[in-house]
Design a protein around this motif. Structure first.
Motif, PDB file in Angstrom:
ATOM      1  N   ALA A  84      25.941 -70.977 -11.443  1.00  0.00           N
ATOM      2  CA  ALA A  84      26.043 -71.065  -9.985  1.00  0.00           C
ATOM      3  C   ALA A  84      26.007 -69.633  -9.446  1.00  0.00           C
ATOM      4  O   ALA A  84      26.710 -68.772  -9.937  1.00  0.00           O
ATOM      5  CB  ALA A  84      27.342 -71.747  -9.576  1.00  0.00           C
ATOM      6  N   THR A  85      25.168 -69.398  -8.458  1.00  0.00           N
ATOM      7  CA  THR A  85      25.063 -68.059  -7.884  1.00  0.00           C
ATOM      8  C   THR A  85      24.834 -68.149  -6.388  1.00  0.00           C
ATOM      9  O   THR A  85      24.188 -69.075  -5.904  1.00  0.00           O
ATOM     10  CB  THR A  85      23.927 -67.246  -8.550  1.00  0.00           C
ATOM     11  OG1 THR A  85      23.901 -65.940  -7.966  1.00  0.00           O
ATOM     12  CG2 THR A  85      22.571 -67.902  -8.369  1.00  0.00           C
ATOM     13  N   SER A  86      25.366 -67.182  -5.679  1.00  0.00           N
ATOM     14  CA  SER A  86      25.134 -67.093  -4.237  1.00  0.00           C
ATOM     15  C   SER A  86      23.971 -66.152  -3.945  1.00  0.00           C
ATOM     16  O   SER A  86      23.616 -65.941  -2.795  1.00  0.00           O
ATOM     17  CB  SER A  86      26.404 -66.579  -3.547  1.00  0.00           C
ATOM     18  OG  SER A  86      26.711 -65.281  -4.031  1.00  0.00           O
ATOM     19  N   LYS A  87      23.372 -65.609  -4.982  1.00  0.00           N
ATOM     20  CA  LYS A  87      22.338 -64.593  -4.809  1.00  0.00           C
ATOM     21  C   LYS A  87      20.934 -65.163  -4.738  1.00  0.00           C
ATOM     22  O   LYS A  87      19.995 -64.448  -4.435  1.00  0.00           O
ATOM     23  CB  LYS A  87      22.443 -63.569  -5.930  1.00  0.00           C
ATOM     24  CG  LYS A  87      23.790 -62.845  -5.883  1.00  0.00           C
ATOM     25  CD  LYS A  87      24.007 -61.989  -7.086  1.00  0.00           C
ATOM     26  CE  LYS A  87      25.414 -61.409  -7.056  1.00  0.00           C
ATOM     27  NZ  LYS A  87      25.741 -60.695  -8.271  1.00  0.00           N
ATOM     28  N   VAL A  88      20.768 -66.444  -5.032  1.00  0.00           N
ATOM     29  CA  VAL A  88      19.467 -67.097  -4.953  1.00  0.00           C
ATOM     30  C   VAL A  88      19.646 -68.371  -4.137  1.00  0.00           C
ATOM     31  O   VAL A  88      20.259 -69.331  -4.583  1.00  0.00           O
ATOM     32  CB  VAL A  88      18.909 -67.438  -6.354  1.00  0.00           C
ATOM     33  CG1 VAL A  88      17.582 -68.163  -6.236  1.00  0.00           C
ATOM     34  CG2 VAL A  88      18.753 -66.177  -7.188  1.00  0.00           C
ATOM     35  N   ALA A  89      19.124 -68.354  -2.917  1.00  0.00           N
ATOM     36  CA  ALA A  89      19.291 -69.513  -2.032  1.00  0.00           C
ATOM     37  C   ALA A  89      18.046 -70.395  -1.976  1.00  0.00           C
ATOM     38  O   ALA A  89      18.114 -71.556  -1.619  1.00  0.00           O
ATOM     39  CB  ALA A  89      19.644 -69.036  -0.624  1.00  0.00           C
ATOM     40  N   SER A  90      16.880 -69.826  -2.324  1.00  0.00           N
ATOM     41  CA  SER A  90      15.648 -70.606  -2.265  1.00  0.00           C
ATOM     42  C   SER A  90      14.724 -70.185  -3.408  1.00  0.00           C
ATOM     43  O   SER A  90      14.933 -69.149  -4.052  1.00  0.00           O
ATOM     44  CB  SER A  90      14.934 -70.374  -0.932  1.00  0.00           C
ATOM     45  OG  SER A  90      14.446 -69.048  -0.867  1.00  0.00           O
ATOM     46  N   LEU A  91      13.696 -70.973  -3.632  1.00  0.00           N
ATOM     47  CA  LEU A  91      12.726 -70.675  -4.684  1.00  0.00           C
ATOM     48  C   LEU A  91      12.055 -69.325  -4.439  1.00  0.00           C
ATOM     49  O   LEU A  91      11.803 -68.557  -5.375  1.00  0.00           O
ATOM     50  CB  LEU A  91      11.686 -71.792  -4.764  1.00  0.00           C
ATOM     51  CG  LEU A  91      10.688 -71.705  -5.907  1.00  0.00           C
ATOM     52  CD1 LEU A  91      11.399 -71.672  -7.253  1.00  0.00           C
ATOM     53  CD2 LEU A  91       9.725 -72.878  -5.856  1.00  0.00           C
ATOM     54  N   GLU A  92      11.812 -68.997  -3.188  1.00  0.00           N
ATOM     55  CA  GLU A  92      11.182 -67.716  -2.851  1.00  0.00           C
ATOM     56  C   GLU A  92      12.063 -66.539  -3.250  1.00  0.00           C
ATOM     57  O   GLU A  92      11.556 -65.455  -3.553  1.00  0.00           O
ATOM     58  CB  GLU A  92      10.861 -67.648  -1.345  1.00  0.00           C
ATOM     59  CG  GLU A  92       9.745 -68.592  -0.909  1.00  0.00           C
ATOM     60  CD  GLU A  92      10.220 -70.043  -0.765  1.00  0.00           C
ATOM     61  OE1 GLU A  92      11.401 -70.283  -0.408  1.00  0.00           O
ATOM     62  OE2 GLU A  92       9.413 -70.934  -1.040  1.00  0.00           O
ATOM     63  N   ASP A  93      13.379 -66.743  -3.230  1.00  0.00           N
ATOM     64  CA  ASP A  93      14.290 -65.666  -3.622  1.00  0.00           C
ATOM     65  C   ASP A  93      14.067 -65.222  -5.065  1.00  0.00           C
ATOM     66  O   ASP A  93      14.294 -64.068  -5.416  1.00  0.00           O
ATOM     67  CB  ASP A  93      15.753 -66.097  -3.452  1.00  0.00           C
ATOM     68  CG  ASP A  93      16.161 -66.231  -1.997  1.00  0.00           C
ATOM     69  OD1 ASP A  93      15.433 -65.715  -1.127  1.00  0.00           O
ATOM     70  OD2 ASP A  93      17.201 -66.855  -1.736  1.00  0.00           O
ATOM     71  N   LEU A  94      13.614 -66.146  -5.917  1.00  0.00           N
ATOM     72  CA  LEU A  94      13.371 -65.809  -7.321  1.00  0.00           C
ATOM     73  C   LEU A  94      12.229 -64.811  -7.481  1.00  0.00           C
ATOM     74  O   LEU A  94      12.175 -64.069  -8.458  1.00  0.00           O
ATOM     75  CB  LEU A  94      13.062 -67.069  -8.132  1.00  0.00           C
ATOM     76  CG  LEU A  94      14.251 -67.958  -8.450  1.00  0.00           C
ATOM     77  CD1 LEU A  94      13.785 -69.243  -9.113  1.00  0.00           C
ATOM     78  CD2 LEU A  94      15.257 -67.234  -9.323  1.00  0.00           C
ATOM     79  N   GLU A 139      28.511 -54.417 -11.609  1.00  0.00           N
ATOM     80  CA  GLU A 139      27.240 -54.846 -11.015  1.00  0.00           C
ATOM     81  C   GLU A 139      27.477 -55.887  -9.923  1.00  0.00           C
ATOM     82  O   GLU A 139      26.832 -55.846  -8.872  1.00  0.00           O
ATOM     83  CB  GLU A 139      26.305 -55.403 -12.089  1.00  0.00           C
ATOM     84  CG  GLU A 139      25.702 -54.324 -12.955  1.00  0.00           C
ATOM     85  CD  GLU A 139      24.795 -54.857 -14.052  1.00  0.00           C
ATOM     86  OE1 GLU A 139      24.739 -56.095 -14.261  1.00  0.00           O
ATOM     87  OE2 GLU A 139      24.131 -54.043 -14.708  1.00  0.00           O
ATOM     88  N   ASN A 140      28.407 -56.817 -10.145  1.00  0.00           N
ATOM     89  CA  ASN A 140      28.738 -57.794  -9.104  1.00  0.00           C
ATOM     90  C   ASN A 140      29.269 -57.090  -7.861  1.00  0.00           C
ATOM     91  O   ASN A 140      28.932 -57.463  -6.734  1.00  0.00           O
ATOM     92  CB  ASN A 140      29.767 -58.801  -9.608  1.00  0.00           C
ATOM     93  CG  ASN A 140      29.155 -59.883 -10.470  1.00  0.00           C
ATOM     94  OD1 ASN A 140      27.946 -60.024 -10.565  1.00  0.00           O
ATOM     95  ND2 ASN A 140      30.016 -60.655 -11.113  1.00  0.00           N
ATOM     96  N   SER A 141      30.113 -56.080  -8.055  1.00  0.00           N
ATOM     97  CA  SER A 141      30.662 -55.331  -6.923  1.00  0.00           C
ATOM     98  C   SER A 141      29.553 -54.645  -6.131  1.00  0.00           C
ATOM     99  O   SER A 141      29.542 -54.681  -4.893  1.00  0.00           O
ATOM    100  CB  SER A 141      31.666 -54.280  -7.417  1.00  0.00           C
ATOM    101  OG  SER A 141      32.805 -54.888  -7.971  1.00  0.00           O
ATOM    102  N   LEU A 142      28.632 -54.017  -6.833  1.00  0.00           N
ATOM    103  CA  LEU A 142      27.525 -53.341  -6.162  1.00  0.00           C
ATOM    104  C   LEU A 142      26.633 -54.336  -5.425  1.00  0.00           C
ATOM    105  O   LEU A 142      26.190 -54.070  -4.306  1.00  0.00           O
ATOM    106  CB  LEU A 142      26.714 -52.524  -7.171  1.00  0.00           C
ATOM    107  CG  LEU A 142      27.481 -51.377  -7.839  1.00  0.00           C
ATOM    108  CD1 LEU A 142      26.634 -50.726  -8.922  1.00  0.00           C
ATOM    109  CD2 LEU A 142      27.960 -50.361  -6.824  1.00  0.00           C
ATOM    110  N   ASP A 143      26.388 -55.498  -6.043  1.00  0.00           N
ATOM    111  CA  ASP A 143      25.601 -56.540  -5.383  1.00  0.00           C
ATOM    112  C   ASP A 143      26.292 -57.035  -4.112  1.00  0.00           C
ATOM    113  O   ASP A 143      25.627 -57.472  -3.171  1.00  0.00           O
ATOM    114  CB  ASP A 143      25.372 -57.729  -6.324  1.00  0.00           C
ATOM    115  CG  ASP A 143      24.321 -57.442  -7.384  1.00  0.00           C
ATOM    116  OD1 ASP A 143      23.566 -56.457  -7.237  1.00  0.00           O
ATOM    117  OD2 ASP A 143      24.262 -58.211  -8.365  1.00  0.00           O
ATOM    118  N   ALA A 144      27.626 -56.961  -4.080  1.00  0.00           N
ATOM    119  CA  ALA A 144      28.388 -57.408  -2.913  1.00  0.00           C
ATOM    120  C   ALA A 144      28.465 -56.336  -1.831  1.00  0.00           C
ATOM    121  O   ALA A 144      29.157 -56.513  -0.831  1.00  0.00           O
ATOM    122  CB  ALA A 144      29.800 -57.820  -3.339  1.00  0.00           C
TER     123      ALA A 144
END
Length: 146
Positions: free
Chosen positions: A57-67, A13-18
């Protein structure tokens, strides 16, 4: 992480997200001895390797709106640190457009230069070596491989 299959699921799943177009999975002894997932995704920068192994820690959520609009499979920052805590993990990556790759041992330390194509390889060895009670509940090698 409960079994080798759950580790593979999280890593793929991490690979696909990348954004990986190709994901290779290698399993030895039903995943208990070794699992390696290699992709050709965006890769992880040298500075973010240690962050990738940090809990929550995640690089997939940078702001509150991303949630409110999560489109990735994993976003909580739990998979890699959890896997690293119950195995011997080596994370190697070359970010898209980077001149060099970096490798980081799951036991921390500093990233070291590595030979690696664009993308990321997560090499997991000796699953549950440090938690014998968990290892005791694994099924046979053949069953875990299935």
């Amino acid at each position: 992480m409960e079994r080798p299959a759950s580790v593979i699921k999280e890593l793929v799943e991490n690979s696909l997200d990348a954004g990986a177009a190709s994901v290779d999975v290698e399993v030895v002894q039903g995943g208990v001895k070794r699992m390696r997932v290699r992709d050709d995704g965006l890769g992880i920068s040298r500075d973010d390797l240690a962050l990738a192994l940090s809990r929550h820690a995640t690089s997939k959520v940078a702001s509150l709106e991303d949630l409110e609009g999560i489109r990735s499979m994993g976003f909580r920052g739990e998979a890699l640190p959890s896997i690293a805590s119950v195995s011997r993990l080596l994370l190697t990556s070359r970010e898209h457009g980077a001149d060099e790759a970096w490798s980081l041992d799951g036991d921390a330390g500093e990233p070291a230069p590595a030979a690696h194509p664009q993308g990321t390889t997560v090499d997991v060895q000796d699953l549950f070596y440090n938690t014998p009670a968990r290892r005791k509940f694994l099924k046979t090698e053949k069953t875990e491989f299935r």
